[in-house]
Write an enzyme that holds these catalytic residues in place. Structure first.
Site, PDB file in Angstrom:
ATOM      1  N   PHE A   1     -38.047  26.026  98.525  1.00 18.86           N
ATOM      2  CA  PHE A   1     -38.820  24.796  98.705  1.00 18.86           C
ATOM      3  C   PHE A   1     -40.123  25.023  99.474  1.00 18.86           C
ATOM      4  O   PHE A   1     -41.069  24.275  99.342  1.00 18.86           O
ATOM      5  CB  PHE A   1     -37.998  23.779  99.509  1.00 18.86           C
ATOM      6  CG  PHE A   1     -36.848  23.149  98.769  1.00 18.86           C
ATOM      7  CD1 PHE A   1     -37.053  22.486  97.570  1.00 18.86           C
ATOM      8  CD2 PHE A   1     -35.556  23.185  99.293  1.00 18.86           C
ATOM      9  CE1 PHE A   1     -35.991  21.866  96.902  1.00 18.86           C
ATOM     10  CE2 PHE A   1     -34.499  22.568  98.627  1.00 18.86           C
ATOM     11  CZ  PHE A   1     -34.719  21.911  97.434  1.00 18.86           C
TER      12      PHE A   1
ATOM     13  N   GLY B   1     -38.030  20.969  92.896  1.00 16.65           N
ATOM     14  CA  GLY B   1     -39.051  21.803  93.550  1.00 16.65           C
ATOM     15  C   GLY B   1     -40.433  21.663  92.928  1.00 16.65           C
ATOM     16  O   GLY B   1     -41.450  21.703  93.639  1.00 16.65           O
TER      17      GLY B   1
ATOM     18  N   SER C   1     -36.289  26.594  89.487  1.00 19.50           N
ATOM     19  CA  SER C   1     -36.806  25.955  90.705  1.00 19.50           C
ATOM     20  C   SER C   1     -35.611  25.503  91.537  1.00 19.50           C
ATOM     21  O   SER C   1     -34.490  25.447  91.037  1.00 19.50           O
ATOM     22  CB  SER C   1     -37.641  24.730  90.347  1.00 19.50           C
ATOM     23  OG  SER C   1     -36.802  23.667  89.946  1.00 19.50           O
ATOM     24  N   ASP C   2     -35.816  25.189  92.788  1.00 20.48           N
ATOM     25  CA  ASP C   2     -34.774  24.475  93.503  1.00 20.48           C
ATOM     26  C   ASP C   2     -34.917  22.997  93.118  1.00 20.48           C
ATOM     27  O   ASP C   2     -35.881  22.592  92.457  1.00 20.48           O
ATOM     28  CB  ASP C   2     -34.879  24.701  95.027  1.00 20.48           C
ATOM     29  CG  ASP C   2     -33.544  24.407  95.721  1.00 20.48           C
ATOM     30  OD1 ASP C   2     -32.635  23.846  95.076  1.00 20.48           O
ATOM     31  OD2 ASP C   2     -33.402  24.742  96.921  1.00 20.48           O
ATOM     32  N   TYR C   3     -33.965  22.223  93.523  1.00 17.57           N
ATOM     33  CA  TYR C   3     -33.821  20.812  93.146  1.00 17.57           C
ATOM     34  C   TYR C   3     -35.142  20.023  93.315  1.00 17.57           C
ATOM     35  O   TYR C   3     -35.606  19.858  94.444  1.00 17.57           O
ATOM     36  CB  TYR C   3     -32.754  20.219  94.051  1.00 17.57           C
ATOM     37  CG  TYR C   3     -31.995  19.053  93.505  1.00 17.57           C
ATOM     38  CD1 TYR C   3     -30.713  19.212  92.997  1.00 17.57           C
ATOM     39  CD2 TYR C   3     -32.542  17.787  93.514  1.00 17.57           C
ATOM     40  CE1 TYR C   3     -30.001  18.138  92.517  1.00 17.57           C
ATOM     41  CE2 TYR C   3     -31.840  16.709  93.026  1.00 17.57           C
ATOM     42  CZ  TYR C   3     -30.565  16.884  92.530  1.00 17.57           C
ATOM     43  OH  TYR C   3     -29.869  15.806  92.062  1.00 17.57           O
TER      44      TYR C   3
END
Ligand code: BGC
Length: 780
Positions: free
Chosen positions: A265, A300, A296-298
């Site tokens: 993030f 992101g 990606s992260d959540y």
């Protein structure tokens, strides 16, 4: 397009699979993934050639879904999108039958029949749950750690999952950050070893095997260095520090063949990792040779808007061009900045090209090939295997052992521990019966109701021999708002209606009837984990008060401490005779704890993160630099104009590598087979270790090196090797380490990985404070 043509297209895909897959075994056994993508290139290209732009973007889409149920709700948005080929994978779905049904929709109802990838946060076990990763790292036992990942993979893969968002290898030196619980601590060398063990455990020799899953190393990169330990906060770090101290575990995971990477993030050098081309392409792919895919992260990608990186087209373009392949949780009506919502138009606007998209699609399809999903999309949905292989007694017995092996004995005055299996024991504290907290944070696939509490564990193991008494003693904290935040996700510990005074009195009255008190206190499991930063890292005050009141009874007190991070424990370290740091031991917690309390397992865990004296010392870590004004040997005494504090000494409360045993170990002198080496040489360093106590035990023998002079400043000590050995009572073993040039290398000012000739100190000992040392020279 008519049905016949559609059918033919599917046949083409299947045909390609059948004709051109050489041998999955050959492909996967080669752990360096550099050649594998080439093997699938032809097949992948052929699919890409017949994909529409929407289908391509669909492969990049990993939407966040609540529980999806098929059948009656077949027309949900998600199901419709799967039918339209607009989804590449799903995550955190627990139900195997559901996964099977959803896969069926993708394979049978979508135009090209491309299977979905199913991810999950299998962080420390699937249903059989092992200690939180920080606890697990304290075992310093790579074989054991690898086996936990192997069991996790076995259970997860039987239940429809083929991709795990693990390992998390973010180095962190800041216990305020709640996510330290998810990683392997502060040391880059140990972190690298753990990363390799985990990747190996998940993926083993063959990603295509039905019992393995693809690992996703996260959070790339530097997430553990969030300023002030506040989650999602800014990271700012020199490249030299990055290369030498924070990147090694990610690199180790990639070298071990991790199939995917999750972008973090945070920002790096002012550009969020999610859109950072230097990070995701130049470093990861070009320098390190990674050829898997990046997710990606959540949300992101979307979050880059808040970072100030531009509008929805700017951020999605930035991410795609940087090398970010899959968009996690971006596809939602209220999120404009997602691949799904922008990429098509971004092509029209001339911001990206179809080739940019094709590259990402190719990486995701290749991963699906590697997993064998094109050959058999249902291979991970084996109901029989799921029934027979999940949460088995064998797995649970192993988790029980791992829980015990991860426990760190911080103090044991007058050999209070191990306890005798007789007499009366008062089990007191708000965590004594909290089964649902035992698995710890990030245990999405665990059955929290069946986890074994301390109380249940003691009853099962010593209930017949020991008179067990219980009192809650206190609530978790007086602060109602905080209590709510730290008992989320079904981990509630119901608040007692009784007043603090009443709870305390109950505890004191049973304490008086007992021979010994086991105080089960500390953090709840949701005190750590994501979005769980603290500025005060003490045991909550109401529990501290309980503990002090129990001590006043004069009865011996054993503190069984639950925590997801290093805590500041000065008062406890001075007043409580025995402290057993159990972290969150997993689904079998109560049994693991009982095994250690009564000496069936002699604790051998060693801290992988420094325990500071107070939060003002943070970041505090053993491998720091010396500075120009070191305190030297005057630790503990204040010196004006030296690097120290007015109000607290520099040293930690418990250093990295620290942990006691019920027995004692004595180290002999360090012996070197020579005192100088060249680039092509090695030096053997050995030491005799004797078990001088009354129990058989295990010791983690640690070797640290200091490079005395460098072209850049070097740390005062760096862990370079360790061995965990077993010693019978009275036994002596010689432990030998071989130092090679590789152990002396670091990234210099030009980012060359070099060893510089000169003098080195070598330390061996039981923890990072060891002063047992010798010297050698590296000559030209
Ligand atoms: C976390 C990741 C996790 C992802 C999916 C995010 O909020 O940062 O570690 O893998 O969610 O659950």
């Amino acid at each position: 397009m008519t049905k016949t043509i559609l059918k033919n297209i599917k046949l083409i895909i299947v045909g390609i699979t059948l004709i051109t897959i050489p041998s999955c075994e050959t492909v996967i056994k080669n752990k360096t993934p550099k050649t594998t993508s080439n093997l699938y290139k032809q097949k992948v290209d052929s699919i890409i050639n017949i994909m529409t732009i929407d289908e391509k973007i669909g492969q990049l889409n990993l939407p966040a879904t609540g529980p999806i149920t098929t059948g009656s709700s077949k027309s949900t948005g998600v199901v419709k999108k799967i039918e339209e080929g607009k989804i590449g994978g799903l995550f955190n779905i627990k139900d195997i039958k559901n996964i099977y049904e959803i896969q069926k929709i993708a394979v049978e109802k979508s135009r090209l029949g491309i299977p979905l990838i199913f991810g999950m946060d299998v962080i420390h076990g699937y249903k059989t749950t092992f200690p939180i990763p920080l606890g697990l790292s304290c075992s310093w036992d790579m074989e054991l750690i690898e086996k936990t990942a192997k069991i996790a993979a076995d259970e997860a893969s039987a239940n429809g999952i083929n991709w795990t968002f693990s390992p998390m290898v973010d180095i962190s030196r800041d216990p305020r950050w709640g996510r330290v619980s998810e990683g392997g601590g502060e040391d880059p060398y140990l972190g690298g070893k753990i990363a390799q063990a985990m990747v190996n455990g998940y993926q083993q020799d063959s990603l295509a095997a039905e019992y393995t899953i693809m690992s996703c190393v996260k959070h790339f990169a530097l997430y553990g260095a969030s300023e002030a330990g506040r989650d999602y906060n800014t990271v700012d770090m020199s490249r030299i520090k990055m290369y030498n101290e924070y990147l090694p575990p990610y690199k180790a995971a990639i070298e071990e063949g991790a199939g995917s990477v999750m972008a973090s993030f945070n920002e790096i050098d002012g550009i969020p990792a999610t859109g950072n081309k230097w990070l995701l392409t130049d470093l990861l792919r070009e320098d390190w040779g990674f050829n898997g895919f990046v997710v990606s992260d959540y949300t992101g990608i979307y979050e880059m808007r808040a970072h100030g990186m531009g509008d929805e087209f700017d951020v999605t373009t930035l991410a795609l061009k940087a090398g970010l392949d899959m968009d996690m949780a971006g596809d939602s009506p209220n999120i404009a900045a997602s691949y799904t919502n922008t990429l098509k138009e971004a092509i029209n606007k001339g911001k990206i090209t179809i080739e940019d998209i094709d590259k990402a699609v190719a990486r995701i399809l290749t991963a699906k090939y590697k997993l064998g999903l094109f050959e058999d999309p249902y291979k991970y949905c084996n109901v029989k295997r799921a029934e027979n292989q999940t949460y088995t007694q064998v797995n649970r017995d192993f988790a029980r052992l791992v829980g015990a092996e991860s426990t760190v004995l911080l103090k044991n005055e007058n050999q209070l521990l191990p306890l005798k299996k007789s007499g009366t024991i008062a089990v007191i504290g708000p965590l004594a019966k909290a089964s649902n907290n035992m698995p710890g944070t990030w245990s999405v696939s665990t059955d929290h109701a069946t986890a074994i509490s301390v109380w249940d564990g003691l009853e099962q193991t010593v209930g017949n021999q020991v008179n067990l008494l219980y009192a809650k003693g206190s609530n978790i904290t007086k602060d109602l708002a905080l209590e709510k935040r730290v008992t989320m996700f079904g981990k509630d510990i119901p608040r007692d209606e009784k007043t603090d005074k009443q709870l305390l009195n109950e505890a004191l009255s049973i304490a008086k009837k007992s021979d010994v008190i086991v105080a089960t206190i500390g953090e709840t499991s949701e005190f750590s984990g994501e979005s769980s930063s603290r500025t005060n890292i003490e045991i909550p005050q109401v529990q501290k008060d309980l503990l002090q009141a129990l001590l006043k009874t004069g009865k011996p007190v054993v503190l069984v401490l639950f925590t997801g991070r290093p805590l500041t424990l000065v008062e406890e370290s001075e007043t409580v005779p025995a402290i057993l740091n159990v972290w969150f031991p997993g689904s079998e917690a109560g049994l693991s704890i009982s095994d250690v309390l009564f000496g069936d397992v002699n604790p051998s865990g060693k801290l992988t993160m420094t325990f500071p004296r107070n939060v003002g010392q943070v970041p505090l870590y053993y491998n720091h630099k010396n500075t120009g004004r070191p305190l030297g040997n005057n630790e503990g005494k204040f010196e004006k104009f030296k690097t120290n504090y007015l109000d607290v000494r520099n040293e930690s409360l418990y250093p990295f590598g620290y942990g006691l045993s019920y027995t004692t170990f004595e180290y002999g002198e360090i012996k070197l087979d020579k005192t100088s080496m060249t680039n092509n040489d090695t030096i053997n360093v050995s030491v005799n270790i004797t078990n001088t106590g009354n129990y058989d035990g295990k010791e983690v023998v640690q070797l640290y090196i200091r490079d005395l002079v460098g072209t850049i400043t070097r740390p005062v000590k760096e862990l370079k090797a360790f061995q965990k050995i077993s010693l019978k009572k009275g036994e002596t073993k010689t432990v030998t380490f071989t130092i090679s040039i590789e152990d002396l290398k670091f990234y210099n000012y030009d980012f060359d990985f070099v060893a510089e000739s000169g003098d080195f100190e070598v330390f061996i000992g039981t923890d990072s404070n060891t002063t047992l040392q010798s010297k050698f020279t590296l000559t030209e």
